[in-house]
Design an enzyme around this catalytic site. Sequence first.
Site, PDB file in Angstrom:
ATOM      1  N   GLU A 229     -33.845  16.746  20.715  1.00  0.00           N
ATOM      2  CA  GLU A 229     -34.018  18.130  20.040  1.00  0.00           C
ATOM      3  C   GLU A 229     -32.754  18.940  20.631  1.00  0.00           C
ATOM      4  OE1 GLU A 229     -35.687  19.584  17.697  1.00  0.00           O
ATOM      5  OE2 GLU A 229     -37.479  18.562  17.992  1.00  0.00           O
ATOM      6  N   CYS A 263     -31.522  27.832  19.729  1.00  0.00           N
ATOM      7  CA  CYS A 263     -30.901  26.534  19.064  1.00  0.00           C
ATOM      8  C   CYS A 263     -30.681  27.022  17.700  1.00  0.00           C
ATOM      9  CB  CYS A 263     -31.647  25.334  19.403  1.00  0.00           C
ATOM     10  SG  CYS A 263     -33.258  25.430  19.100  1.00  0.00           S
TER      11      CYS A 263
END
Length: 455
Positions: A229, A263
């Site tokens: 990720e 993010c």
Amino acid sequence: MASYKTINPFNGQAVRTVELMSSAAIEQRLAAAESAFPQWAALSLAQRGDYLRKLAAGFRARKDDIQATMTAEMGKLRREALAEIEKSAAACEYYADHAADYLKPQPIPTEAQNSYVTYQPIGCVMAVMPWNFPIWQVIRFLAPGLMAGNVALLKHASNVPGCADLLREAVAAAGIPEGVFDVLHIDNEQAAEVLRDRRIKAVTLTGSERAGRSIASNAGDQLKKCVMELGGSDAFVVLDDADLELAVAAAVKSRFDNAGQTCIAAKRFILVESIADAFVQQFVAATKARVYGDPNDDATSLAPMARADLRDELHKQVLESVNKGATVLLGGEPVADSHAGYAATILDNVGPGMPAYAQELFGPVAAVIRVKDEAEAVRVANDTSFGLGGSVWTADAARGEKVALQLECGAAFVNSVVKSDARLPFGGSKRSGFGRELADHGIHEFMNIKTVYIA
Ligand code: NAP
């Protein structure tokens, strides 16, 4: 023995010194994980679910302690920290409620008398996690992982060791047996060694591209499954028929919450020319209302960044973008006399060749890119090495869906900011990573998907 120090990013004061664990301490945790696994995997889903519900209750009971540690270690606003703790508790309950459904054997009709797929745990999964959501990032891996029957060892980011220890304490307080989850205070070299250990079956990383390359190549060398990720530079595409009030409110929230260190924050604001001036004017006005200050003070709406070195890196990206032609509409510099504050910043006329166009801006800086029309908006949205999320703003849901389907990313939202939610799979494409967390895809990542065929 080597140690590292953590610094409060608001006041610059030392928070804690942490000693790196010795080889013997690491060995003890690996052995405990190995011996805990068979008993944990043998529990029923209902039994594991009861533990997860206790863990959720424990988070809520200790929310003030956990919040204070998050805020001291990485500067998160008090209300954002409390919301993160609640979201983490709810995710534990979500997986306690839904794992049985996700893990049901799937019958597959063939010529056999019985053939199906079943899901079995694999053992100890190592998690390397970032500081930006120091509780949620861990829980979104751990809650499904524990329900799956796996055990876990966490190497948390070196600026949030207190959060890591509170996670360990919360798991122990829920009565979860020793060895099912533990924390390793180790550096990146030690992490590479742990990953090589035969008792680690897989690794999950949430972090930067740089860390991803290192961990994924070590995992590849050991033929161990990994989930990555990584970073993102999400497009926020505003079409000519968008509700600008709605879009601007969402833009400010997505870009400046958590001091821009998310993010899936919107990072590139791609505006079609007919609405660009109006959007920018409202965006600047609404962003001015963000007030920098003490993250423990509820009047503060812009937190410090997590570390002074990260703030300095961000400022370099801003300066280089401005040197290459971007214009500063707001901010553009560190908050005066702060340890790690950066002013809420909006850069206009961002274009190819600038860091604000091509790189991730992991802080409170919005990049405005003006385009002619919808087709150019899609082209620019995809003109990036990242592929985490993206959003489209339009009064016409069908048009929004058509654009969303063209975005090269793991999650495309229409008239909503991109969010992580236990019910929805989460993860990236391109250099934002691979594999998925959350929902059914997330729980299956670290399981043996076993085919059973009885002729
Ligand atoms: P980072 O520097 O990559 O650190 C993340 C974690 O990886 C930390 O625990 C770090 O440990 C560790 N690490 C770094 N290099 C390593 C190596 N060579 N070997 C082993 N471990 C290593 O990232 P960050 O600054 O904490 O986090 C920000 C980044 O994470 C951004 O790019 C953001 O977009 C991304 N992120 C992605 C997601 C997602 O779901 N896709 C979610 C949140 C954040 P140390 O602290 O000890 O260096």
